[in-house]
Design a protein around this motif. Sequence first.
Motif, PDB file in Angstrom:
ATOM      1  N   ASP A 137      -8.060  18.515 -38.991  1.00  0.00           N
ATOM      2  CA  ASP A 137      -6.881  17.670 -38.782  1.00  0.00           C
ATOM      3  C   ASP A 137      -6.916  16.946 -37.440  1.00  0.00           C
ATOM      4  O   ASP A 137      -5.900  16.402 -37.018  1.00  0.00           O
ATOM      5  N   SER A 138      -8.051  16.930 -36.747  1.00  0.00           N
ATOM      6  CA  SER A 138      -8.114  16.329 -35.411  1.00  0.00           C
ATOM      7  C   SER A 138      -9.031  15.116 -35.410  1.00  0.00           C
ATOM      8  O   SER A 138      -9.849  14.917 -36.317  1.00  0.00           O
ATOM      9  N   LEU A 139      -8.890  14.309 -34.366  1.00  0.00           N
ATOM     10  CA  LEU A 139      -9.813  13.201 -34.141  1.00  0.00           C
ATOM     11  C   LEU A 139      -9.873  12.912 -32.652  1.00  0.00           C
ATOM     12  O   LEU A 139      -8.939  13.220 -31.902  1.00  0.00           O
ATOM     13  N   VAL A 140     -11.001  12.312 -32.227  1.00  0.00           N
ATOM     14  CA  VAL A 140     -11.191  11.947 -30.822  1.00  0.00           C
ATOM     15  C   VAL A 140     -11.699  10.513 -30.785  1.00  0.00           C
ATOM     16  O   VAL A 140     -12.591  10.133 -31.563  1.00  0.00           O
ATOM     17  N   ALA A 141     -11.123   9.710 -29.887  1.00  0.00           N
ATOM     18  CA  ALA A 141     -11.489   8.295 -29.794  1.00  0.00           C
ATOM     19  C   ALA A 141     -11.782   7.920 -28.349  1.00  0.00           C
ATOM     20  O   ALA A 141     -11.290   8.555 -27.408  1.00  0.00           O
ATOM     21  N   GLU A 142     -12.586   6.869 -28.191  1.00  0.00           N
ATOM     22  CA  GLU A 142     -12.961   6.366 -26.867  1.00  0.00           C
ATOM     23  C   GLU A 142     -12.393   4.964 -26.676  1.00  0.00           C
ATOM     24  O   GLU A 142     -12.389   4.147 -27.593  1.00  0.00           O
ATOM     25  N   PHE A 143     -11.915   4.707 -25.449  1.00  0.00           N
ATOM     26  CA  PHE A 143     -11.442   3.379 -25.074  1.00  0.00           C
ATOM     27  C   PHE A 143     -12.081   2.986 -23.745  1.00  0.00           C
ATOM     28  O   PHE A 143     -12.326   3.842 -22.881  1.00  0.00           O
ATOM     29  N   ALA A 144     -12.309   1.708 -23.578  1.00  0.00           N
ATOM     30  CA  ALA A 144     -12.826   1.232 -22.294  1.00  0.00           C
ATOM     31  C   ALA A 144     -11.704   1.134 -21.270  1.00  0.00           C
ATOM     32  O   ALA A 144     -11.943   1.209 -20.065  1.00  0.00           O
ATOM     33  N   SER A 145     -10.452   0.984 -21.750  1.00  0.00           N
ATOM     34  CA  SER A 145      -9.313   0.762 -20.859  1.00  0.00           C
ATOM     35  C   SER A 145      -8.260   1.853 -21.007  1.00  0.00           C
ATOM     36  O   SER A 145      -7.813   2.126 -22.133  1.00  0.00           O
ATOM     37  N   PRO A 146      -7.818   2.488 -19.914  1.00  0.00           N
ATOM     38  CA  PRO A 146      -6.716   3.452 -20.002  1.00  0.00           C
ATOM     39  C   PRO A 146      -5.449   2.807 -20.558  1.00  0.00           C
ATOM     40  O   PRO A 146      -4.698   3.431 -21.310  1.00  0.00           O
TER      41      PRO A 146
ATOM     42  N   ILE B  33      -4.427  12.082 -23.534  1.00  0.00           N
ATOM     43  CA  ILE B  33      -5.292  10.989 -23.069  1.00  0.00           C
ATOM     44  C   ILE B  33      -5.776  11.293 -21.660  1.00  0.00           C
ATOM     45  O   ILE B  33      -4.986  11.634 -20.773  1.00  0.00           O
ATOM     46  N   ASN B  34      -7.092  11.142 -21.445  1.00  0.00           N
ATOM     47  CA  ASN B  34      -7.684  11.427 -20.132  1.00  0.00           C
ATOM     48  C   ASN B  34      -8.732  10.371 -19.797  1.00  0.00           C
ATOM     49  O   ASN B  34      -9.413   9.837 -20.686  1.00  0.00           O
ATOM     50  N   LEU B  35      -8.858  10.075 -18.523  1.00  0.00           N
ATOM     51  CA  LEU B  35      -9.906   9.197 -18.010  1.00  0.00           C
ATOM     52  C   LEU B  35     -10.883  10.059 -17.224  1.00  0.00           C
ATOM     53  O   LEU B  35     -10.488  10.740 -16.271  1.00  0.00           O
ATOM     54  N   GLY B  36     -12.166  10.054 -17.628  1.00  0.00           N
ATOM     55  CA  GLY B  36     -13.119  10.900 -16.925  1.00  0.00           C
ATOM     56  C   GLY B  36     -14.557  10.585 -17.266  1.00  0.00           C
ATOM     57  O   GLY B  36     -14.855   9.780 -18.160  1.00  0.00           O
ATOM     58  N   ASP B  37     -15.448  11.245 -16.545  1.00  0.00           N
ATOM     59  CA  ASP B  37     -16.876  11.080 -16.743  1.00  0.00           C
ATOM     60  C   ASP B  37     -17.309  11.817 -18.009  1.00  0.00           C
ATOM     61  O   ASP B  37     -16.900  12.955 -18.243  1.00  0.00           O
ATOM     62  N   VAL B  38     -18.133  11.161 -18.851  1.00  0.00           N
ATOM     63  CA  VAL B  38     -18.594  11.780 -20.092  1.00  0.00           C
ATOM     64  C   VAL B  38     -20.104  11.611 -20.215  1.00  0.00           C
ATOM     65  O   VAL B  38     -20.708  10.694 -19.639  1.00  0.00           O
ATOM     66  N   MET B  39     -20.716  12.530 -20.972  1.00  0.00           N
ATOM     67  CA  MET B  39     -22.139  12.423 -21.318  1.00  0.00           C
ATOM     68  C   MET B  39     -22.259  11.741 -22.677  1.00  0.00           C
ATOM     69  O   MET B  39     -21.460  11.994 -23.575  1.00  0.00           O
TER      70      MET B  39
ATOM     71  N   GLU C 210     -27.568   9.743 -20.455  1.00  0.00           N
ATOM     72  CA  GLU C 210     -26.674   8.687 -19.995  1.00  0.00           C
ATOM     73  C   GLU C 210     -25.265   9.238 -19.756  1.00  0.00           C
ATOM     74  O   GLU C 210     -24.780  10.079 -20.489  1.00  0.00           O
ATOM     75  N   ARG C 211     -24.617   8.727 -18.709  1.00  0.00           N
ATOM     76  CA  ARG C 211     -23.229   9.102 -18.414  1.00  0.00           C
ATOM     77  C   ARG C 211     -22.435   7.824 -18.181  1.00  0.00           C
ATOM     78  O   ARG C 211     -22.990   6.798 -17.735  1.00  0.00           O
ATOM     79  N   ARG C 212     -21.146   7.889 -18.443  1.00  0.00           N
ATOM     80  CA  ARG C 212     -20.281   6.743 -18.163  1.00  0.00           C
ATOM     81  C   ARG C 212     -18.840   7.211 -18.041  1.00  0.00           C
ATOM     82  O   ARG C 212     -18.480   8.320 -18.466  1.00  0.00           O
ATOM     83  N   LEU C 213     -18.017   6.329 -17.467  1.00  0.00           N
ATOM     84  CA  LEU C 213     -16.584   6.598 -17.347  1.00  0.00           C
ATOM     85  C   LEU C 213     -15.906   6.094 -18.621  1.00  0.00           C
ATOM     86  O   LEU C 213     -16.158   4.960 -19.054  1.00  0.00           O
ATOM     87  N   ALA C 214     -15.055   6.935 -19.211  1.00  0.00           N
ATOM     88  CA  ALA C 214     -14.412   6.545 -20.469  1.00  0.00           C
ATOM     89  C   ALA C 214     -12.998   7.121 -20.531  1.00  0.00           C
ATOM     90  O   ALA C 214     -12.697   8.148 -19.920  1.00  0.00           O
TER      91      ALA C 214
ATOM     92  N   ASP D 298     -23.943   8.327 -30.593  1.00  0.00           N
ATOM     93  CA  ASP D 298     -22.564   7.860 -30.699  1.00  0.00           C
ATOM     94  C   ASP D 298     -21.550   8.898 -30.236  1.00  0.00           C
ATOM     95  O   ASP D 298     -20.340   8.637 -30.247  1.00  0.00           O
ATOM     96  N   ASP D 299     -22.012  10.086 -29.852  1.00  0.00           N
ATOM     97  CA  ASP D 299     -21.109  11.165 -29.448  1.00  0.00           C
ATOM     98  C   ASP D 299     -20.928  11.205 -27.943  1.00  0.00           C
ATOM     99  O   ASP D 299     -21.818  10.789 -27.166  1.00  0.00           O
ATOM    100  N   LEU D 300     -19.788  11.712 -27.521  1.00  0.00           N
ATOM    101  CA  LEU D 300     -19.486  11.898 -26.108  1.00  0.00           C
ATOM    102  C   LEU D 300     -19.148  13.361 -25.864  1.00  0.00           C
ATOM    103  O   LEU D 300     -18.517  14.016 -26.700  1.00  0.00           O
ATOM    104  N   PHE D 301     -19.547  13.878 -24.679  1.00  0.00           N
ATOM    105  CA  PHE D 301     -19.323  15.275 -24.349  1.00  0.00           C
ATOM    106  C   PHE D 301     -18.903  15.391 -22.890  1.00  0.00           C
ATOM    107  O   PHE D 301     -18.985  14.436 -22.127  1.00  0.00           O
ATOM    108  N   GLY D 302     -18.472  16.587 -22.498  1.00  0.00           N
ATOM    109  CA  GLY D 302     -18.167  16.858 -21.108  1.00  0.00           C
ATOM    110  C   GLY D 302     -16.692  17.054 -20.834  1.00  0.00           C
ATOM    111  O   GLY D 302     -15.847  16.990 -21.735  1.00  0.00           O
ATOM    112  N   ASP D 303     -16.377  17.283 -19.534  1.00  0.00           N
ATOM    113  CA  ASP D 303     -14.991  17.569 -19.150  1.00  0.00           C
ATOM    114  C   ASP D 303     -14.047  16.423 -19.470  1.00  0.00           C
ATOM    115  O   ASP D 303     -12.857  16.636 -19.734  1.00  0.00           O
ATOM    116  N   GLY D 304     -14.545  15.201 -19.425  1.00  0.00           N
ATOM    117  CA  GLY D 304     -13.676  14.063 -19.746  1.00  0.00           C
ATOM    118  C   GLY D 304     -13.087  14.182 -21.141  1.00  0.00           C
ATOM    119  O   GLY D 304     -11.918  13.849 -21.364  1.00  0.00           O
TER     120      GLY D 304
END
Length: 581
Positions: A55-64, A97-103, A2-6, A107-113
Amino acid sequence: MERRLATILAADVAGYSRLMELDEERTYGAFRACRSAIAKVIEKRGGRIFGGAGDSLVAEFASPLEAVRSGIEIQDAIDKIPLDLPEGHKMQFRIGINLGDVMVDCDDLFGDGVNIAARLEALADPGGVCISGNVHEHIVDKLRLRFDDLGFHELRNIAKPIQVFRARFAGTTAAMSKNSRLLPAKPSIAVLPFDNMGRDPEQAYFSDGVTEDIITELARFQQLYVIARHSSFQYRDKAADILRVGRELNAQYIVEGSVRRNDDQIRISAQLIDATTGIHVWADRYDSRLADLFSVQDEITRRIVGALAVRVEDEDWAKAGRKPPGSMRAYDYWLHGKHSLDLYTREANSEARRLFESALALDPNYARAHAGLALTYDRGAFYSAWGTDPMGSLEKAEDHAKKAVALDDTDPLPHVILGWVHLGRREFNRAKEQLELAMAINPNDADTLAKSALILAWSGEGTASIELAQTAIRLNPHYPAWYQCFLAGCYLCAGKYPEAVAIWERVPDATPETRAFLAAGCVFVGELEDARRHMAQFMREYPQHFAGEPNARHVRRLFEFRHRADIDRLIDAMCVAGLPK
């Protein structure tokens, strides 16, 4: 798969390893407190944390839009948390913060996004937020924020260059400027304090003077971006890691050297280093008589500018010329007097005046001594308890500043002083004319820009003054506290009271009048208890700096605002805070 914009938000702690080395338990406890606050903000804004290590974290949002709001609120929340850390240290996060296509994998997301967000985080300043161009497109007209366009950047393991924007918001101005890692378009250069190689440690003032002169001469060239003296002098007596210094000062090139003075002979060594590679670009040594010092400094300046392959027109070289004193003893008095001025006390101001008068006794046509003397009288006019005749001091400041300009029109300081003089007489247009002359003479002089910003703010140009004050801070990453004080004053005059208060609360004692401003700002934002506390402190210290009683009538005279409504509003707020009418 599955892929989506995030929209992805990546964050980590700046200098975390160093903090852990100092105190593991306190650092980890502080990090847990910050992460808890971050998680609450992300949840409130509809995001979710899906990754992160150490010391890092990564989060996903539906809205930029919600991601950027979250980033700003995170920095604001962290800034307000009382953390138990080693003295002199604080915990700051970088956010990208970036908006891009993710795999999507469970519950995990990967890719250039995701990767681009992490690379943007690495570009951000501690306490700052960087966003990609596509995020900027979605939010640019929807948030009351300004962004610096940092251009396109080649990011590691990313095929195409990414446009980067840096968010500008109150509370992070200092962090944005103090730790900037993105190099300016024109060559940026910092001159570290030259080592005193003489047998007498008391001669350190002389090597400092040589260094300051070289900084001043380089700063005259608009083709260069020159880091201010206050920032480069933070590295005095330290074994300099040139690559680290370059990163911390945002400088592509570093100049370092040494001075040996023996009676009337001097030896100056200087070298220019590429701070991105550590490679020596140029080095030389000069032996001469003390009387030829200024010729040697000019030659070093020419060699540095030439080595940087900067195209400099003949008129630029002519403008950079200056008139040396007729006596080297007069130069010595100037150096000692300038040091006294930097102490910013009544006693030091008097000592500086005595030293400048001694310089003029030896060389009546020494322009710098006249400029220094003008500054002592200007301060005596404003801080009325420092002298006996404020109005007479203002006239003497004007006389000596005009004399300095007549003798040598290459120094911006006399024009700035004349700007203050005209402001004190409510001659706002003439004040602005002097500031424009000062900035034309030396566009890289951070002190000139900071002082000019506050004069513009009091003249009714609050919004324009903010940009000027922020430029001064970028030129002087390790700026003195009064820079922030002046920036806060610009925010106040622009009606941005929360921003002004946030800055003043970090430097409440930067100048004798700061707490009065802070008290008024607290009234404007509804913090009456804090307002009364700051005003009480201002009134206790008032007699040390100002003549008369601390009341509305006397305090009003300190602030020459163009518009009467502005000063009325300010004084009314101070009275609410407890200033007697």
